[in-house]
Design an enzyme around this catalytic site. Sequence first.
Site, PDB file in Angstrom:
ATOM      1  N   HIS A   1       0.800  -1.226   0.000  1.00  0.00           N
ATOM      2  CA  HIS A   1       0.000   0.000   0.000  1.00  0.00           C
ATOM      3  C   HIS A   1       0.832   1.275   0.000  1.00  0.00           C
ATOM      4  O   HIS A   1       0.283   2.365  -0.038  1.00  0.00           O
ATOM      5  CB  HIS A   1      -0.944   0.029   1.202  1.00  0.00           C
ATOM      6  CG  HIS A   1      -0.222   0.245   2.503  1.00  0.00           C
ATOM      7  ND1 HIS A   1       0.426  -0.755   3.161  1.00  0.00           N
ATOM      8  CD2 HIS A   1      -0.036   1.365   3.240  1.00  0.00           C
ATOM      9  CE1 HIS A   1       0.978  -0.273   4.255  1.00  0.00           C
ATOM     10  NE2 HIS A   1       0.727   1.015   4.340  1.00  0.00           N
TER      11      HIS A   1
HETATM   12  C1  UD1 Z   1      -1.916   5.137   6.308  1.00  0.00           C
HETATM   13  C2  UD1 Z   1      -0.576   5.555   6.906  1.00  0.00           C
HETATM   14  C3  UD1 Z   1       0.434   4.441   6.709  1.00  0.00           C
HETATM   15  C4  UD1 Z   1      -0.071   3.121   7.233  1.00  0.00           C
HETATM   16  C5  UD1 Z   1      -1.408   2.817   6.576  1.00  0.00           C
HETATM   17  C6  UD1 Z   1      -1.967   1.511   7.082  1.00  0.00           C
HETATM   18  C7  UD1 Z   1      -0.106   7.983   6.810  1.00  0.00           C
HETATM   19  C8  UD1 Z   1       0.725   9.005   6.152  1.00  0.00           C
HETATM   20  N1  UD1 Z   1      -0.047   6.751   6.263  1.00  0.00           N
HETATM   21  O1  UD1 Z   1      -1.744   5.030   4.908  1.00  0.00           O
HETATM   22  O2  UD1 Z   1       1.622   4.770   7.409  1.00  0.00           O
HETATM   23  O3  UD1 Z   1       0.865   2.110   6.952  1.00  0.00           O
HETATM   24  O4  UD1 Z   1      -2.306   3.887   6.874  1.00  0.00           O
HETATM   25  O5  UD1 Z   1      -3.133   1.182   6.449  1.00  0.00           O
HETATM   26  O6  UD1 Z   1      -0.770   8.266   7.778  1.00  0.00           O
HETATM   27  N2  UD1 Z   1      -9.208   4.792   2.331  1.00  0.00           N
HETATM   28  C9  UD1 Z   1     -10.430   4.170   2.317  1.00  0.00           C
HETATM   29  N3  UD1 Z   1     -10.948   3.773   3.520  1.00  0.00           N
HETATM   30  C10 UD1 Z   1     -10.303   3.946   4.696  1.00  0.00           C
HETATM   31  C11 UD1 Z   1      -9.061   4.606   4.694  1.00  0.00           C
HETATM   32  C12 UD1 Z   1      -8.519   4.995   3.507  1.00  0.00           C
HETATM   33  O7  UD1 Z   1     -11.037   3.968   1.288  1.00  0.00           O
HETATM   34  O8  UD1 Z   1     -10.848   3.539   5.743  1.00  0.00           O
HETATM   35  C13 UD1 Z   1      -8.604   5.210   1.048  1.00  0.00           C
HETATM   36  C14 UD1 Z   1      -8.856   6.663   0.767  1.00  0.00           C
HETATM   37  O9  UD1 Z   1      -9.188   6.825  -0.544  1.00  0.00           O
HETATM   38  C15 UD1 Z   1      -7.520   7.316   1.031  1.00  0.00           C
HETATM   39  C16 UD1 Z   1      -6.518   6.198   0.795  1.00  0.00           C
HETATM   40  O10 UD1 Z   1      -7.205   4.989   1.108  1.00  0.00           O
HETATM   41  O11 UD1 Z   1      -7.322   8.410   0.217  1.00  0.00           O
HETATM   42  C17 UD1 Z   1      -5.323   6.340   1.654  1.00  0.00           C
HETATM   43  O12 UD1 Z   1      -5.677   6.481   3.036  1.00  0.00           O
HETATM   44  P1  UD1 Z   1      -4.751   7.336   4.052  1.00  0.00           P
HETATM   45  O13 UD1 Z   1      -5.283   7.227   5.424  1.00  0.00           O
HETATM   46  O14 UD1 Z   1      -4.513   8.673   3.506  1.00  0.00           O
HETATM   47  O15 UD1 Z   1      -3.348   6.616   3.979  1.00  0.00           O
HETATM   48  P2  UD1 Z   1      -2.983   5.067   3.918  1.00  0.00           P
HETATM   49  O16 UD1 Z   1      -2.449   4.790   2.556  1.00  0.00           O
HETATM   50  O17 UD1 Z   1      -4.080   4.214   4.435  1.00  0.00           O
END
Ligand code: UD1
Length: 369
Positions: free
Chosen positions: A207
């Site tokens: 991811h």
């Molecule tokens: C975040 C953490 C990362 C961790 C990861 C574990 C930061 C900078 N990164 O990354 O260190 O390893 O979590 O999972 O904080 N989304 C959904 N549903 C959710 C959450 C996210 O659909 O419940 C999608 C959204 O479109 C979002 C993307 O995933 O834009 C990324 O989510 P985000 O929380 O920004 O970062 P992660 O890649 O999950």
Amino acid sequence: MSLKILHVLGARPNFMKAAPVIRALGRRNDLHQTFIHTGQHYDANMSDVFFQQLGMPEPDVNLEVGSGSHARQTAEVMSRFEPVVLEYQPDLVLVYGDVNSTMAAALVCAKLLIPVGHVEAGLRSFDRTMPEEINRLLTDQVAELLFTPSADGDENLLREGVAAEKIRFVGNVMIDTLVRLLPVAEESTIMTDLGLGAQGYGLVTLHRPSNVDDPAMLAAIMQALHDISRDLPLVFPVHPRTRQRLEKATIQRSTSHVHLVDPLGYIDFLALQRHAMLLITDSGGIQEETTFLGVPCLTVRENTERPITATLGTNTLVGQDMHRLRTEVRRILVGDRKRGQVPPLWDGHAAERIAEAMLRWNGQSAQIF
Ligand code: UD1
């Protein structure tokens, strides 16, 4: 003097780190705990299922910040968290790991002169292109109590000028959760559900932006997985970020032996890790869990903030070199696998040491631990 502690949780990897600390502190009746979920992760299979399986209390407040750019997400956590922390007036705020929510809450507290304890302090990848590295550096600069999982964490903090008296080498809280729930994972039916036998598959998670946001890199990885799956079927629970990228890409997705599934809960994922032939990942926590379990882990990153998993454990960094990934998989399949050791204080009791250190810091007796 009774201690008021406020925990800030935001994203999936925070939950398994906070659960044992909450349990350890829950054994004392002379302190009060409050739980704030920032809402950084909001899908049921990225959040709710972990609260249930880890036996965590419902959050007292959910800030519901959701997704966004780094600036927007960080700013939303900060502006929504500030009034909450002012209302609760805790003696200490505990933040976990390295996600945006961790750093945002720590900064708010620093400005309000509320002490912060950072669980999983001191880890460094020395790669400032990683958003998590920025979060680690800033959180550790403003924290009052820094709980490190390994001795390299202490060294990094001292080198950055953090006072030695703020640092506590306590071990790895993620392993506390693993040790507690491994017997429960043994009861999971996930292997039968997916038609898998022990050692008969590899497990994949990816991811990181560096791997999944670049279409060429993602295509190269998927091709390598496809090739590997001819010799070893792969199970790949797909993170929401990766799912979006795969949907956009023109990659052939439903390759026969790479089984793409939705993100799994903690128990099922642990069961799959335990019996896998190998892991292919870019996660931080999985590098640690496989080291504890003695399962070979191939990490698709150029660096790691958890070097002890490679020097002492079963982790191998293959970088973004897909040729190397294929070679390392072949090596493991012919029986040439790293036999690691479990690092010091990864013993299932790190959270008790954290609780003890916090009570002592507050001038309380820590005898129950
Ligand atoms: C975040 C953490 C990362 C961790 C990861 C574990 C930061 C900078 N990164 O990354 O260190 O390893 O979590 O999972 O904080 N989304 C959904 N549903 C959710 C959450 C996210 O659909 O419940 C999608 C959204 O479109 C979002 C993307 O995933 O834009 C990324 O989510 P985000 O929380 O920004 O970062 P992660 O890649 O999950």
